[in-house]
Design an enzyme around this catalytic site. Structure first.
Site, mmCIF file in Angstrom:
data_model
loop_
_atom_site.group_PDB
_atom_site.id
_atom_site.type_symbol
_atom_site.label_atom_id
_atom_site.label_comp_id
_atom_site.label_asym_id
_atom_site.label_seq_id
_atom_site.Cartn_x
_atom_site.Cartn_y
_atom_site.Cartn_z
ATOM 1 N N ASP A 297 0.708 -0.994 0.129
ATOM 2 C CA ASP A 297 -0.120 0.004 0.030
ATOM 3 C C ASP A 297 1.044 1.281 -0.095
ATOM 4 O OD1 ASP A 297 -2.005 1.682 0.118
ATOM 5 O OD2 ASP A 297 -3.334 0.553 1.657
ATOM 6 N N GLU A 493 -10.043 7.359 4.546
ATOM 7 C CA GLU A 493 -9.108 6.685 5.365
ATOM 8 C C GLU A 493 -8.490 7.867 6.402
ATOM 9 O OE1 GLU A 493 -5.714 5.047 3.518
ATOM 10 O OE2 GLU A 493 -6.284 5.930 1.461
HETATM 11 C C1 BGC Z 1 -5.134 3.123 0.385
HETATM 12 C C2 BGC Z 1 -5.519 1.912 -0.637
HETATM 13 C C3 BGC Z 1 -5.433 2.603 -1.881
HETATM 14 C C4 BGC Z 1 -3.973 3.354 -1.866
HETATM 15 C C5 BGC Z 1 -4.002 4.127 -3.490
HETATM 16 C C6 BGC Z 1 -4.027 3.808 0.375
HETATM 17 O O1 BGC Z 1 -3.846 4.891 1.273
HETATM 18 O O2 BGC Z 1 -5.068 2.258 1.619
HETATM 19 O O3 BGC Z 1 -6.720 1.584 -0.437
HETATM 20 O O4 BGC Z 1 -5.604 1.532 -2.758
HETATM 21 O O5 BGC Z 1 -3.904 4.301 -1.059
HETATM 22 O O6 BGC Z 1 -4.705 5.034 -3.363
HETATM 23 C C1 BGC Z 2 -3.714 9.963 -2.423
HETATM 24 C C2 BGC Z 2 -4.371 8.545 -2.046
HETATM 25 C C3 BGC Z 2 -3.628 7.657 -0.888
HETATM 26 C C4 BGC Z 2 -3.201 8.699 0.204
HETATM 27 C C5 BGC Z 2 -2.298 8.005 1.302
HETATM 28 C C6 BGC Z 2 -3.383 10.683 -0.896
HETATM 29 O O1 BGC Z 2 -2.763 11.821 -1.242
HETATM 30 O O2 BGC Z 2 -4.348 10.775 -3.136
HETATM 31 O O3 BGC Z 2 -4.495 7.838 -3.237
HETATM 32 O O4 BGC Z 2 -4.219 6.707 -0.612
HETATM 33 O O5 BGC Z 2 -2.738 9.921 -0.240
HETATM 34 O O6 BGC Z 2 -1.902 8.787 2.304
#
Ligand code: BGC
Ligand code: BGC
Length: 605
Positions: A297, A493
């Site tokens: 990830d 998230e």
């Molecule tokens: C998320 C993933 C996602 C990845 C790419 C991460 O922060 O946990 O689910 O696929 O970013 O965007």
């Molecule tokens: C990205 C996401 C990723 C996340 C992780 C963001 O800046 O757009 O895809 O999951 O950072 O921290």
């Protein structure tokens, strides 16, 4: 064995093949040769640096197509909200094709694997069909429909270029405080297992069939089990419990042929999954015989030493040796490459490990038909965000609604006088939630679609008199019914963790109070990624409908409100009676306000 075979491209080109035999040379370029042989032939021609590059993925904003090619990167991603200007299917396809053109122009011509988070439709792209988040799809209990959603999503993704989707999330969310609870189909492993059909929809008959993308089962393993619902936290459970609750959806995904698995940011009993050799190599690859590729990830391996700062050699070695094949290194691809090279030169990472990773990655590239058709399939753009796709989404919205209380205020009557209020009534951004246009999502008219209010107007038809005011001002006793569409605003998230409570906010409470003061029956519709803490208000409401995060087709909510579709959704999350009860899950002996499986309907007329 492979190396003993005297095969040439020319020999294997069947009669009637259109391309001249010469174009099938070297062997790995011959589409009529079995994938295993093509991989073997290609790997025999790759240098150490080719192999290391193949294992690394960068964010599109960090590398130009030429830089990606020069580094021999195996993969590119668009993170949440990382889009071209303008954010249209055509601009996406141009962007994608530019990376692909540079990749196939390198000496070995290995195409790139471009990944996106299409987690409820191709959600980064303006005008895409946005489906309900998984929490709603779980409630719909219609795995065939979920498979269809996978197919539509794949077609929209592929029309813009990318051939890899970082979905589905097969997380089993055990705690509503977790900000990713809505990415979960439900609190039991069976909910994720049932809806793993989305993998078949995404991947199609074969990865190289028109409109198929490679699916990703994520996040391996235990992401939904962290203590307190803490995102990226620690899952403190026995191995038996891990195998009972969190592993089964991955077994199902493998059975269904999911081509990739993404590792979880979380830890299991204090050890980060990204460095967990037992979980990745022994369990996933050996015991479960997962033959696809394992991807890390976002900067996940940077956390192995206990902080999220600079990438270190120890972290690279530990995660490669744990069994991760492809590394999501959005901004540090060059550094990852040089650290891994040094580890290999020092003998701390074996050639065999690099070969295992390359075999897995290249196999998926060949299976996806990328060597033959590296560019975006623009012919699919005619259906992008079109009526047919939106009809599938509306059906999913309809079926995902869960009726939790009804003292006769529902269904609404066509031809009646309806007052609609609430911050989520007329807001496409709010009803779509996180992972929509941007990573965290946002309020407002961020994309095209039908708001819940517009749905009520449409489905109610010209005879129904609909009045709307966001705050509920202007309502009076002359209405037949008042509908308040309230709940959460977008998050994803991290930002969505709620360690302190899940109550309605002050605006929602004041809107509802104005409606109630008129004495007309009040229907509350919650737009939310999880059960909310509503026990103290519920007595004053005449009906309650959980709409989850429906996406762009708000008319599906109205179909249920007016009874064109009798409510059929059932909870896949125990709806807690109070916030202190969390975590609450079916079978744990706690008494929910609305138990797992609950959902009312209307009497047949
Ligand atoms: C998320 C993933 C996602 C990845 C790419 C991460 O922060 O946990 O689910 O696929 O970013 O965007
Ligand atoms: C990205 C996401 C990723 C996340 C992780 C963001 O800046 O757009 O895809 O999951 O950072 O921290």
């Amino acid at each position: 064995m492979v190396s003993g075979l005297l095969l040439t491209g020319a020999v294997l080109a069947p009669a009637g093949a259109t391309a001249a035999p010469e174009t099938f040379w070297p062997l790995y370029q011959n589409p009529y040769v079995p994938v295993q042989l093509r991989v073997h032939d290609l790997m025999s021609r790759m240098s150490l640096d080719d192999k290391i590059g193949q294992m690394v993925q960068a964010e599109r904003q960090a590398v130009t197509p030429q830089q990606a090619a020069d580094l021999r990167l195996g993969s590119i991603l668009s993170g949440g909200g990382s889009v071209p200007t303008p954010n249209t299917p055509a601009a996406w396809a141009d962007m994608y094709d530019a990376y692909q053109k540079a990749a196939v122009s390198t000496p070995l011509g290995i195409p790139t694997l471009y990944g996106v988070d299409a987690v409820h439709g191709h959600n980064n792209v303006y005008g895409a069909t946005i489906f309900p988040h998984n929490v709603g799809l779980g409630a719909a209990h219609d795995p065939k429909l979920v498979e269809k959603i996978g197919k539509v999503t794949a077609s929209e993704v592929r029309s813009t270029g990318p051939t890899w989707d970082f979905a589905p999330c097969l997380c089993v969310s055990r705690d509503d405080r977790w900000g990713r609870a809505y990415e979960s189909f439900g609190e039991t492993p069976q909910d994720a297992i049932d809806n793993a059909t989305i993998i078949n929809g995404l991947q199609g008959r074969s990865l190289k069939a028109k409109g198929s993308v490679l699916a990703t089962a994520k996040h391996y393993v235990g992401d939904g089990g962290t203590t307190g619902g803490d995102d990226q936290g620690n899952t403190e459970i026995s191995e038996a419990e891990l195998r009972k609750i969190h592993l089964p959806p991955f077994q199902e995904a493998i059975k269904r042929g999911a081509g990739s698995v993404m590792i979880s940011f979380s830890s299991w009993n204090g050890k980060k999954a990204h460095g967990h050799r037992y979980l990745i190599t022994d369990v996933l690859k050996k015991e479960l015989r997962f033959s696809g590729l394992v991807v890390s990830d976002w900067n996940g391996v940077h956390q192995l030493n206990g902080n999220n700062d600079d990438l270190t050699a120890d972290e690279v070695r530990e995660s490669v040796n744990a069994g991760i094949d492809l590394f999501m290194e959005p901004y540090d691809a060059p550094k990852f490459i040089s650290l891994l090279r040094a580890e290999v030169d020092a003998g701390r990472v074996s050639q065999a490990r690099l070969d295992d990773a390359n075999r897995r990655i290249l196999t998926k590239k060949f299976e996806s038909g990328l060597f033959e058709k590296p560019y975006a399939d623009r012919s699919l753009q005619k259906d992008f965000g079109g009526a047919e796709h939106r009809a599938v989404a509306r059906e999913a919205v309809r079926k995902s609604q869960v009726l939790l209380k009804n003292e006769g205020a529902l269904p609404l009557k066509k031809g009646s006088k309806v007052f609609v209020a609430g911050k989520n009534a007329d807001d496409i951004g709010n009803q779509s939630g996180g992972w929509t246009i941007t990573w965290q999502g946002s309020s407002g008219p961020i994309t095209t679609g039908t708001t819940i209010l517009q749905g009520i107007q449409q489905v109610g038809g010209p005879r129904t008199k609909v009045t709307y005011d966001r705050e509920g001002d202007g309502v009076d006793g002359s209405y037949d019914v008042a509908v308040a569409v309230v709940g959460e605003t977008p998050y994803a998230e991290g930002e969505g963790d709620r360690p302190n409570g899940l109550k309605l906010d002050a605006e929602d409470l004041s809107t509802i109070a104005k409606l109630k003061a008129t004495g007309v029956p009040v229907v509350v519709v919650t737009v939310s990624g999880r059960p909310l803490d509503i026990t103290s208000e519920l007595g004053g409401w005449n009906a309650l409908l959980a709409a989850w995060l429906p996406g762009t087709e708000g008319a599906g909510v109205a179909d249920v409100l007016f009874g064109d579709h009798r409510p059929s959704g059932k909870l896949t999350f125990s709806w807690a009676e109070s916030f202190d009860q969390l975590p609450i899950n079916v079978g744990d002996g706690k008494k929910a306000l609305f138990p797992y499986g609950y959902g009312l309907t209307y009497p047949k007329t």
